[in-house]
Motif scaffolding. Structure first.
Motif, mmCIF file in Angstrom:
data_model
loop_
_atom_site.group_PDB
_atom_site.id
_atom_site.type_symbol
_atom_site.label_atom_id
_atom_site.label_comp_id
_atom_site.label_asym_id
_atom_site.label_seq_id
_atom_site.Cartn_x
_atom_site.Cartn_y
_atom_site.Cartn_z
ATOM 1 N N GLY A 284 -7.714 2.842 1.543
ATOM 2 C CA GLY A 284 -8.127 1.458 1.481
ATOM 3 C C GLY A 284 -9.568 1.360 1.006
ATOM 4 N N SER A 285 -9.834 0.422 0.134
ATOM 5 C CA SER A 285 -11.183 0.268 -0.406
ATOM 6 C C SER A 285 -12.056 -0.502 0.578
ATOM 7 C CB SER A 285 -11.126 -0.477 -1.741
ATOM 8 O OG SER A 285 -12.417 -0.699 -2.250
ATOM 9 N N GLY A 286 -13.305 -0.073 0.721
ATOM 10 C CA GLY A 286 -14.228 -0.789 1.601
ATOM 11 C C GLY A 286 -14.561 -2.158 1.073
ATOM 12 N N LYS A 287 -14.423 -2.335 -0.258
ATOM 13 C CA LYS A 287 -14.723 -3.624 -0.881
ATOM 14 C C LYS A 287 -13.586 -3.991 -1.810
ATOM 15 C CE LYS A 287 -18.197 -6.155 -3.540
ATOM 16 N NZ LYS A 287 -19.492 -6.092 -4.260
ATOM 17 N N ARG A 288 -12.907 -5.088 -1.514
ATOM 18 C CA ARG A 288 -11.795 -5.547 -2.344
ATOM 19 C C ARG A 288 -12.320 -5.946 -3.719
ATOM 20 N NH1 ARG A 288 -6.689 -7.571 -2.475
ATOM 21 N NH2 ARG A 288 -6.353 -9.523 -3.598
ATOM 22 N N GLU A 289 -11.562 -5.588 -4.760
ATOM 23 C CA GLU A 289 -11.963 -5.900 -6.132
ATOM 24 C C GLU A 289 -10.915 -6.826 -6.730
ATOM 25 O OE1 GLU A 289 -14.208 -3.255 -9.468
ATOM 26 O OE2 GLU A 289 -12.290 -2.481 -8.758
ATOM 27 N N SER B 293 0.860 -1.186 0.000
ATOM 28 C CA SER B 293 0.000 0.000 0.000
ATOM 29 C C SER B 293 0.893 1.230 0.000
ATOM 30 C CB SER B 293 -0.901 0.033 1.236
ATOM 31 O OG SER B 293 -1.820 -1.045 1.223
ATOM 32 N N VAL B 294 0.540 2.240 -0.773
ATOM 33 C CA VAL B 294 1.422 3.406 -0.919
ATOM 34 C C VAL B 294 1.610 4.151 0.390
ATOM 35 C CG1 VAL B 294 0.954 3.727 -3.366
ATOM 36 C CG2 VAL B 294 -0.522 4.847 -1.683
ATOM 37 N N TYR B 295 0.658 4.016 1.305
ATOM 38 C CA TYR B 295 0.746 4.728 2.574
ATOM 39 C C TYR B 295 1.318 3.857 3.699
ATOM 40 C CZ TYR B 295 -3.754 2.297 2.661
ATOM 41 O OH TYR B 295 -4.747 1.353 2.558
ATOM 42 N N ALA B 296 1.719 2.619 3.374
ATOM 43 C CA ALA B 296 2.210 1.697 4.399
ATOM 44 C C ALA B 296 3.708 1.868 4.615
ATOM 45 C CB ALA B 296 1.903 0.258 4.001
ATOM 46 N N GLU B 297 4.162 1.575 5.820
ATOM 47 C CA GLU B 297 5.590 1.608 6.117
ATOM 48 C C GLU B 297 6.297 0.537 5.299
ATOM 49 O OE1 GLU B 297 8.616 1.168 9.975
ATOM 50 O OE2 GLU B 297 6.424 1.162 10.244
ATOM 51 N N GLY B 298 7.416 0.903 4.699
ATOM 52 C CA GLY B 298 8.171 -0.045 3.899
ATOM 53 C C GLY B 298 7.720 -0.166 2.463
ATOM 54 N N SER C 233 -7.116 -6.483 -9.226
ATOM 55 C CA SER C 233 -6.515 -7.121 -8.059
ATOM 56 C C SER C 233 -6.005 -6.032 -7.129
ATOM 57 C CB SER C 233 -5.369 -8.052 -8.478
ATOM 58 O OG SER C 233 -4.774 -8.654 -7.352
ATOM 59 N N HIS C 234 -6.919 -5.438 -6.346
ATOM 60 C CA HIS C 234 -6.485 -4.331 -5.484
ATOM 61 C C HIS C 234 -7.377 -4.207 -4.253
ATOM 62 C CE1 HIS C 234 -9.716 -1.353 -6.628
ATOM 63 N NE2 HIS C 234 -9.805 -2.185 -7.648
ATOM 64 N N GLY C 235 -6.777 -3.705 -3.178
ATOM 65 C CA GLY C 235 -7.507 -3.407 -1.959
ATOM 66 C C GLY C 235 -7.538 -1.919 -1.663
ATOM 67 N N ASP C 236 -6.701 -1.136 -2.377
ATOM 68 C CA ASP C 236 -6.677 0.327 -2.265
ATOM 69 C C ASP C 236 -7.215 0.933 -3.546
ATOM 70 O OD1 ASP C 236 -5.427 0.028 0.190
ATOM 71 O OD2 ASP C 236 -3.409 0.209 -0.665
ATOM 72 N N LYS C 237 -7.588 2.200 -3.476
ATOM 73 C CA LYS C 237 -8.031 2.879 -4.694
ATOM 74 C C LYS C 237 -7.816 4.386 -4.559
ATOM 75 C CE LYS C 237 -12.934 3.219 -3.318
ATOM 76 N NZ LYS C 237 -14.315 2.821 -3.692
ATOM 77 N N VAL C 238 -7.754 5.047 -5.698
ATOM 78 C CA VAL C 238 -7.634 6.501 -5.736
ATOM 79 C C VAL C 238 -9.008 7.104 -5.475
ATOM 80 C CG1 VAL C 238 -7.079 8.493 -7.185
ATOM 81 C CG2 VAL C 238 -5.713 6.394 -7.374
#
Length: 533
Positions: free
Chosen positions: A116-121, A76-81, A149-154
């Motif tokens: 983070g997306s409320g619903k994984r796509e 995730s772009v906002y995650a550590e590492g 294949s994502h759990g985050d979104k813009v």
């Protein structure tokens, strides 16, 4: 063997004499499919290189750069590492395409917001193109199916961007800034599940980056020949391990075109070959192609070295080391044999090492990549190292190689050793060679091989009870591995005609004493690999 139809003078100016062709930089942000992106871009007719974020700016400066593709990745772009991508890539004045994570990083860096997306796509998803025009979606109207294949979104676009396409749960499935030529897609156009994915990538190559689409077999071949000439020099000699497969065959012809009789091919009979392989190789390459070919009988050396070894990685390392030791001995016959030629391909490198320094996982070592010793005192000549199998075949056609060589099914460098699960013995090698020959002969006689990538037998490390002539048997089991693929990166299992499968099974059980059970492997890659070890 026929002569190429075009000479070096016909090669585009930017590809002559080994110069770096104009092309794209792929920044690997941890995806397993960076090489698949590369393959799709090459299908669109452009050269490309893959580098990790840490080397991206240096690579961009060294390239004849026409554009950048930022790959997907698991973070995730906002995650550590999370991968740290140089923001300077967005200031080079070339088009940029962000895929999944790449799109999210670019959006966040340029002032947008990612959550983070409320619903994984995940999986097949329908997207609808919006009313705004975009060069990226040229020729694609209405809706199409893509692979998500994502759990985050813009959730907020950066200034200057507009929405190009949306899905039911992802408003910004594709975005663009036409003025700066920055684009992003939340889905994966590189995978075959995205129905119009190839067109989208081709639009980026041809319409956005304005590349000529001239990365073709003849250009690849002539460029590699020039590179070999420069590397080996006027007096250097090359020792090349010729297996008889398409990879080593094309590599050998390329090297031969570059340095002529200073190429010395060594065919090592390691006892791990398919039935009749030695005779076929000697006839095809010594008698018909006219290469300088020496056959080394090393069967006992290899089989003895593998005695008691069951771990597949140890098998590969042992085989790799033994190959190199054989070549070292043979090289002493030639005064200037300072080079070792190999038919290493991109998939070999991908599965052996995290070659680009990113987060990509090592799947397995290959004897000519991860299996080479640290003290190797010969410089490698690997003209196919960044090519896929289908590209190699096209280069081979340009060079005039026989179709019977070009279309042979791939055979692993470690041979039958990685098709025998468990311990290697001469008895088990003999069993598998016979079973594999039956499998191959029946499939090819039926013409079923024309749509298959590979088809072979695997000897399993189990025995089972059977009955023959009212008597109990307790013998080995073998599996049939039959797959369909384009480049070996992904594969699906193939199902043969029922009667053909019956003939293969009956012949193996009746003709190969020591096997009483035949099973069918119906695993795809991923999650399995094509070879068992």
């Amino acid at each position: 063997m026929s002569t190429p139809q075009s000479e070096a003078a016909a090669i585009p100016a930017h590809m002559q004499l080994g110069e770096r062709p104009q092309g794209l930089l792929i920044v690997d942000l941890g995806t397993q499919y960076a090489q698949l992106i590369a393959r799709r871009l090459r299908e669109a007719g452009t050269w490309c290189e893959i580098h990790p974020p840490a080397r991206a700016m240096e690579a961009a400066a060294a390239m004849n750069l026409a554009g950048i593709v930022l790959s997907g990745g698991p973070a995730s772009v906002y995650a550590e590492g999370a991968p740290e991508v140089p923001a300077g890539l967005l200031e080079l004045g070339v088009p940029v395409l962000g895929i999944c994570y790449g799109m999210q990083w670019m959006s966040r860096t340029l002032g947008g917001e990612v959550e983070g997306s409320g619903k994984r796509e995940f999986g097949h998803t329908e997207i609808q193109r919006g009313e705004d025009s975009s060069a990226l979606f040229a020729g694609i109207e209405g809706s199409t199916i893509v692979w998500m294949s994502h759990g985050d979104k813009v959730v907020k676009l950066p200034p200057g961007f507009h929405t190009v396409a949306s899905s039911a749960t992802c408003e910004h499935a594709a975005i663009g800034d036409d003025e700066r030529r920055f684009y992003g897609v939340q889905f994966h156009p590189e995978v075959s599940h995205s129905v119009r994915g190839k067109e989208i990538l081709a639009n980026f190559v041809l319409d956005v980056c304005k590349l000529p689409g001239d990365w073709k077999a003849e250009n690849i071949a002539e460029r590699e020949i020039e590179k070999i000439k420069k590397l080996v020099g006027e007096t250097g000699e090359v020792i090349l391990g010729l297996s008889g497969g398409v990879d080593s065959a094309v590599a050998a012809v390329l090297v031969h075109r570059a340095i002529g009789d200073r190429l010395h091919c060594i065919f090592v009979d390691n006892g791990l070959l398919r039935k009749g392989e030695r005779e076929l190789v000697e006839h095809a390459f010594r008698d018909h192609v006219g290469l300088d070919l020496t056959t080394v009988d090393a069967r006992k050396r290899f089989v003895d070295g593998l005695a008691g070894v069951t771990d597949p990685e140890r098998k590969r390392k042992i085989i790799g080391n033994e190959f190199v030791e054989v070549f070292r001995v043979e090289a002493k016959r030639f005064q200037d044999a300072r080079f070792l030629g190999q038919g290493t391909l991109y998939p070999d490198v991908i599965e052996s090492v995290a070659v680009h320094g990113g987060n990509t996982a090592v799947i397995k070592s290959h004897h000519n990549v991860g299996g080479l010793p640290d003290d190797l005192d010969m410089e490698l000549v690997e003209p196919l190292r960044e090519l896929f199998k289908d590209e190699v075949r096209e280069v081979g056609r340009y060079l005039g190689l026989d179709e019977r060589i070009l279309m042979r099914q791939p055979f692993p460098g470690p041979g039958l050793a990685v098709r025998i699960a468990g311990e290697i013995t001469q008895e088990r090698l003999d069993l598998l060679a016979e079973a594999d020959a039956i499998c191959t002969a029946e499939i090819e006689a039926a013409g079923a091989h024309k749509t298959l990538w590979q088809y072979f037998a695997v000897l399993l490390p189990v025995k089972s009870v059977g009955v023959m002539g009212d008597a109990r048997t307790y013998e080995n089991a073998c599996a049939l591995r039959i797959v369909e693929s384009v480049d070996g990166m992904t594969a699906d299992w193939g199902y043969l005609d029922h009667q053909l499968l019956r003939r293969i099974s009956n012949r193996i059980i009746n003709e190969v004493k020591g096997i009483n059970r035949v099973v069918l492997d119906i695993s795809s890659k991923p999650p399995a690999t094509i070879e068992w070890e």
